[in-house]
Design a protein around this motif. Sequence first.
Motif, short mmCIF file in Angstrom:
data_model
loop_
_atom_site.label_atom_id
_atom_site.label_comp_id
_atom_site.label_asym_id
_atom_site.label_seq_id
_atom_site.Cartn_x
_atom_site.Cartn_y
_atom_site.Cartn_z
N ALA A 141 0.84 -1.20 0.00
CA ALA A 141 0.00 0.00 0.00
C ALA A 141 0.87 1.24 0.00
O ALA A 141 0.64 2.18 -0.77
CB ALA A 141 -0.95 -0.02 1.20
N GLU A 142 1.89 1.24 0.83
CA GLU A 142 2.80 2.39 0.89
C GLU A 142 3.57 2.54 -0.42
O GLU A 142 3.72 3.65 -0.94
CB GLU A 142 3.75 2.26 2.08
CG GLU A 142 3.03 2.39 3.40
CD GLU A 142 3.90 2.18 4.62
OE1 GLU A 142 3.48 2.60 5.71
OE2 GLU A 142 5.00 1.60 4.49
N LYS A 143 4.03 1.44 -0.99
CA LYS A 143 4.77 1.49 -2.25
C LYS A 143 3.91 2.08 -3.37
O LYS A 143 4.36 2.93 -4.14
CB LYS A 143 5.22 0.08 -2.64
CG LYS A 143 5.82 -0.03 -4.03
CD LYS A 143 6.05 -1.47 -4.44
CE LYS A 143 6.38 -1.54 -5.91
NZ LYS A 143 6.34 -2.90 -6.41
N HIS A 144 2.67 1.62 -3.46
CA HIS A 144 1.81 2.07 -4.55
C HIS A 144 1.28 3.49 -4.36
O HIS A 144 0.84 4.11 -5.32
CB HIS A 144 0.69 1.06 -4.81
CG HIS A 144 1.21 -0.20 -5.42
ND1 HIS A 144 1.74 -0.24 -6.69
CD2 HIS A 144 1.33 -1.46 -4.93
CE1 HIS A 144 2.15 -1.48 -6.97
NE2 HIS A 144 1.91 -2.23 -5.90
N LEU A 145 1.38 4.02 -3.16
CA LEU A 145 1.11 5.45 -2.97
C LEU A 145 2.19 6.28 -3.67
O LEU A 145 1.96 7.44 -3.99
CB LEU A 145 1.05 5.81 -1.48
CG LEU A 145 -0.24 5.45 -0.76
CD1 LEU A 145 -0.08 5.59 0.74
CD2 LEU A 145 -1.40 6.30 -1.27
N THR A 146 3.32 5.66 -3.92
CA THR A 146 4.41 6.32 -4.65
C THR A 146 4.36 5.97 -6.13
O THR A 146 4.33 6.85 -6.98
CB THR A 146 5.78 5.91 -4.07
OG1 THR A 146 5.82 6.27 -2.70
CG2 THR A 146 6.91 6.58 -4.80
N THR A 147 4.32 4.68 -6.45
CA THR A 147 4.40 4.26 -7.86
C THR A 147 3.16 4.64 -8.66
O THR A 147 3.24 4.81 -9.87
CB THR A 147 4.65 2.74 -7.99
OG1 THR A 147 3.59 2.03 -7.36
CG2 THR A 147 5.98 2.35 -7.41
N HIS A 148 2.02 4.75 -8.00
CA HIS A 148 0.78 5.14 -8.67
C HIS A 148 0.25 6.45 -8.06
O HIS A 148 -0.96 6.65 -7.95
CB HIS A 148 -0.27 4.05 -8.54
CG HIS A 148 0.05 2.79 -9.28
ND1 HIS A 148 0.00 2.70 -10.65
CD2 HIS A 148 0.45 1.57 -8.83
CE1 HIS A 148 0.34 1.47 -11.02
NE2 HIS A 148 0.62 0.77 -9.94
N ALA A 149 1.15 7.33 -7.68
CA ALA A 149 0.77 8.57 -7.00
C ALA A 149 -0.21 9.41 -7.81
O ALA A 149 -1.06 10.09 -7.25
CB ALA A 149 2.01 9.39 -6.67
N GLY A 150 -0.12 9.36 -9.12
CA GLY A 150 -1.00 10.14 -9.97
C GLY A 150 -2.37 9.54 -10.19
O GLY A 150 -3.25 10.17 -10.77
N ASP A 151 -2.58 8.33 -9.73
CA ASP A 151 -3.86 7.64 -9.92
C ASP A 151 -4.69 7.75 -8.63
O ASP A 151 -4.39 7.10 -7.63
CB ASP A 151 -3.61 6.18 -10.27
CG ASP A 151 -4.87 5.45 -10.69
OD1 ASP A 151 -5.89 5.54 -9.97
OD2 ASP A 151 -4.84 4.77 -11.74
N ALA A 152 -5.71 8.56 -8.68
CA ALA A 152 -6.53 8.80 -7.49
C ALA A 152 -7.20 7.52 -6.99
O ALA A 152 -7.35 7.33 -5.78
CB ALA A 152 -7.59 9.86 -7.78
N ASN A 153 -7.59 6.61 -7.89
CA ASN A 153 -8.24 5.37 -7.46
C ASN A 153 -7.30 4.51 -6.63
O ASN A 153 -7.71 3.94 -5.62
CB ASN A 153 -8.76 4.59 -8.66
CG ASN A 153 -9.94 5.25 -9.32
OD1 ASN A 153 -10.73 5.90 -8.66
ND2 ASN A 153 -10.06 5.09 -10.62
N VAL A 154 -6.04 4.40 -7.06
CA VAL A 154 -5.07 3.61 -6.30
C VAL A 154 -4.82 4.28 -4.95
O VAL A 154 -4.80 3.61 -3.91
CB VAL A 154 -3.76 3.42 -7.08
CG1 VAL A 154 -2.69 2.77 -6.19
CG2 VAL A 154 -4.00 2.56 -8.31
N CYS A 155 -4.62 5.58 -4.96
CA CYS A 155 -4.35 6.30 -3.71
C CYS A 155 -5.53 6.17 -2.74
O CYS A 155 -5.33 5.94 -1.54
CB CYS A 155 -4.06 7.77 -4.00
SG CYS A 155 -2.49 8.04 -4.84
N ARG A 156 -6.73 6.27 -3.27
CA ARG A 156 -7.94 6.15 -2.44
C ARG A 156 -8.02 4.74 -1.83
O ARG A 156 -8.28 4.58 -0.64
CB ARG A 156 -9.17 6.44 -3.29
CG ARG A 156 -10.42 6.72 -2.53
CD ARG A 156 -11.61 7.06 -3.45
NE ARG A 156 -11.28 8.12 -4.40
CZ ARG A 156 -11.23 7.95 -5.74
NH1 ARG A 156 -11.49 6.77 -6.27
NH2 ARG A 156 -10.93 8.95 -6.53
N ALA A 157 -7.78 3.72 -2.66
CA ALA A 157 -7.87 2.33 -2.17
C ALA A 157 -6.76 2.03 -1.17
O ALA A 157 -7.00 1.34 -0.17
CB ALA A 157 -7.82 1.36 -3.35
#
Length: 144
Positions: A77-93
């Motif tokens: 979850a922490e990693k993908h807050l960085t790798t997908h930082a521009g994707d609001a759906n990933v950040c939200r999930a």
Amino acid sequence: MLCVCLPVRLKYATHALSTDAARAAVEAGFVIELLKVCKLHSSNSACVAAVFTALRAVACNDEAVQQISAGGGLAMAEKHLTTHAGDANVCRAAAALLRNLAGNAQVKTSICSGGGLELLLGAVGTHPNDSVLAEHVIATLAAM
């Protein structure tokens, strides 16, 4: 193929998952399989968001939270807050998952010491108009 099916099925099932159903899912290896899917399809933002949504649904008791954390779910979850930082759906999930995981004392410590709070605040900064993301981040901070 699992990633294609998860978003549709979870749309209706996520918030209705009972504690007993969550416990059964954990015992059946659901968490481990979801974490494998997330690793395998880490570049697919829709799949990553779907996995985090499914993990959040089962993260309703300490056993599940510990299994998610021990299996690498917190780090993912922490990693993908960085790798997908521009994707609001990933950040939200990811923020929603961290919100549920933060009920565990060990996870709270890991989030604080691992830079998770900074990542959550960064996600809100990147997506300032996403009120659902902001709600999850605020609730996670409140759980600390």
